[in-house]
Design an enzyme around this catalytic site. Structure first.
Site, PDB file in Angstrom:
ATOM      1  N   ALA A   1       6.908   5.579   2.714  1.00  0.00           N
ATOM      2  CA  ALA A   1       8.356   5.433   2.521  1.00  0.00           C
ATOM      3  C   ALA A   1       8.741   4.167   1.771  1.00  0.00           C
ATOM      4  O   ALA A   1       9.880   4.050   1.305  1.00  0.00           O
ATOM      5  CB  ALA A   1       9.064   5.452   3.876  1.00  0.00           C
ATOM      6  N   LYS A   2       7.821   3.224   1.649  1.00  0.00           N
ATOM      7  CA  LYS A   2       8.145   1.946   1.026  1.00  0.00           C
ATOM      8  C   LYS A   2       8.349   2.116  -0.489  1.00  0.00           C
ATOM      9  O   LYS A   2       7.945   3.107  -1.079  1.00  0.00           O
ATOM     10  CB  LYS A   2       7.024   0.932   1.295  1.00  0.00           C
ATOM     11  CG  LYS A   2       6.823   0.597   2.776  1.00  0.00           C
ATOM     12  CD  LYS A   2       8.048  -0.054   3.380  1.00  0.00           C
ATOM     13  CE  LYS A   2       7.769  -0.676   4.754  1.00  0.00           C
ATOM     14  NZ  LYS A   2       7.456   0.297   5.801  1.00  0.00           N
ATOM     15  N   PRO A   3       8.977   1.122  -1.137  1.00  0.00           N
ATOM     16  CA  PRO A   3       9.210   1.233  -2.590  1.00  0.00           C
ATOM     17  C   PRO A   3       7.940   1.527  -3.385  1.00  0.00           C
ATOM     18  O   PRO A   3       7.960   2.351  -4.300  1.00  0.00           O
ATOM     19  CB  PRO A   3       9.796  -0.137  -2.938  1.00  0.00           C
ATOM     20  CG  PRO A   3      10.516  -0.555  -1.699  1.00  0.00           C
ATOM     21  CD  PRO A   3       9.637  -0.065  -0.571  1.00  0.00           C
TER      22      PRO A   3
END
Length: 375
Positions: free
Chosen positions: A185-187
């Site tokens: 889910a992180k950038p």
């Protein structure tokens, strides 16, 4: 039409063939964990951030654990950490048998409050963990000044802030050590989990490098200088992350464009809906979190229109059952506790289509209009 919050299918669609090729190439290489791909990715992160040392690990939580262990955190040590955060910033302290000393947060930004930090320092305090959350950065200059006066190591939890910067310095390098997470889910989301430690401290970097791999020095196998961990990054994750890093700036720019549309649309909704829009640093939008006085009503309103949201976070850390042994009670951390009742995250990811952004904006505005009519 539904508007998903994570939408991993859309996030990884572009890389479908690349992912299959990476898995195949690693599968026939005889090199699965902590090999050339990991070393190349570490070099890429050093180049991107300017860090002297980058140590790839299995996830962001293990990055915290390794750094704290390398600093000698254990029984009798106090570590200052925000009362409003993901649990790792406190659980990693407790699992080393040290004491998490919770610090309240700024009521507007939700980040660690420097004034409360200074008030909470004890004779046993050795480390402070300022955390950047969502897209907002902690007040690192004020925290750095306090930490220097009290000889505290600043462990910057920059898990969500790869690419952000403050006063020309990349997030992760504003303290004495930092880290990034590559949870999907992180950038910069990986295929599987992953994390990396960054520091300019030679001794700390070397110690972290050994602790992630059973205490070995990376030169002589089966010679263990310390009791370490199996916290290594695998080759598939590393190779994919290096591939994705090539377009990372474009991904975070698209995130910023979506956030700018949200900011413009919601600017007139204060004070019922508030958003942190500080522009004195270069932000990276991991999630878009607003504060609503009618948070639960807003979430239900959006859900009824097929728009998924998330609550970050529903309970202040000192009030979590896992930390009951510390004896905190409701009211001890008023700002953190208030945020748990107001914060709501809206969908935001680089591959999010404009029509989904339009639907989110229209729904939030419709709810605000409905509230205004009935007030």
């Amino acid at each position: 039409m539904s508007v998903p919050f994570f939408n991993y299918g859309a996030r990884y669609a572009e890389d479908r063939d690349v992912i299959k090729d990476i898995v195949f190439q690693v599968g026939v290489s005889d090199n699965f964990i902590l090999k050339e791909g990991v070393a190349d990715f570490e070099q890429a992160i050093r180049a991107y951030t300017g860090a002297k040392h980058a140590i790839a690990v299995s996830n962001g939580t293990t990055a915290l654990s390794v750094i704290l262990r390398a600093l000698g955190v254990g029984p009798g040590v106090d570590v200052l950490t925000p009362a409003f955060s993901f649990i790792s910033t406190a659980s990693t302290i407790a699992l080393l048998q040290a004491r998490p000393v919770f610090v309240d947060v700024d009521p507007v930004t939700g980040m660690l409050d420097p004034a409360d930090l200074e008030a909470k320092i004890t004779p046993n305090s050795r480390v402070v963990i300022p955390t950047h959350l969502f897209s907002v950065m902690a007040n690192m200059s004020a925290i750095r000044e306090i930490a220097d006066r009290h000889q505290l190591h600043v462990l910057e939890d920059s898990a969500v802030a790869l690419g952000a910067s403050m006063n020309g310095t990349k997030a992760g390098l504003l303290g004495d050590s930092g880290l990034y997470s590559f949870f999907p889910a992180k950038p910069l989301g990986g295929i599987g989990d992953g994390g990396i430690i960054v520091t300019n401290d030679d001794e700390l970097g070397q110690r972290c490098r050994m602790l992630r791999n059973h205490g070995q020095d990376g030169i002589t196998r089966f010679l263990h200088h310390h009791l370490g961990y199996n916290h290594r990054m695998d080759e598939v994750v590393a190779r994919y992350l290096q591939h994705k890093l090539l377009r990372f700036d474009q991904l975070i720019e698209r995130r910023a464009q979506i956030a700018a549309r949200y900011n413009e649309a919601f600017a007139s909704l204060a004070p019922d809906i508030r958003v942190v829009t500080d522009d004195h640093y270069d932000r990276v939008y991991y999630t878009y979190v607003l504060q609503s006085e009618r948070r639960d009503e807003l979430q239900q309103f959006l859900q009824a229109r097929g728009i998924e949201t998330q609550i970050y976070y529903p309970l202040a850390l000192p009030l979590q059952p896992a930390f009951a042994y510390l004896g905190h009670k409701e009211g001890d951390f008023p700002h953190a506790e208030a945020l748990t009742k107001r914060s709501l995250a809206l969908p935001l990811y680089a591959e999010m289509p404009d029509e989904h952004v339009d639907l989110v904006i229209e729904a939030v505005l419709a709810h605000s209009h409905q509230v205004a009519v009935h007030v």
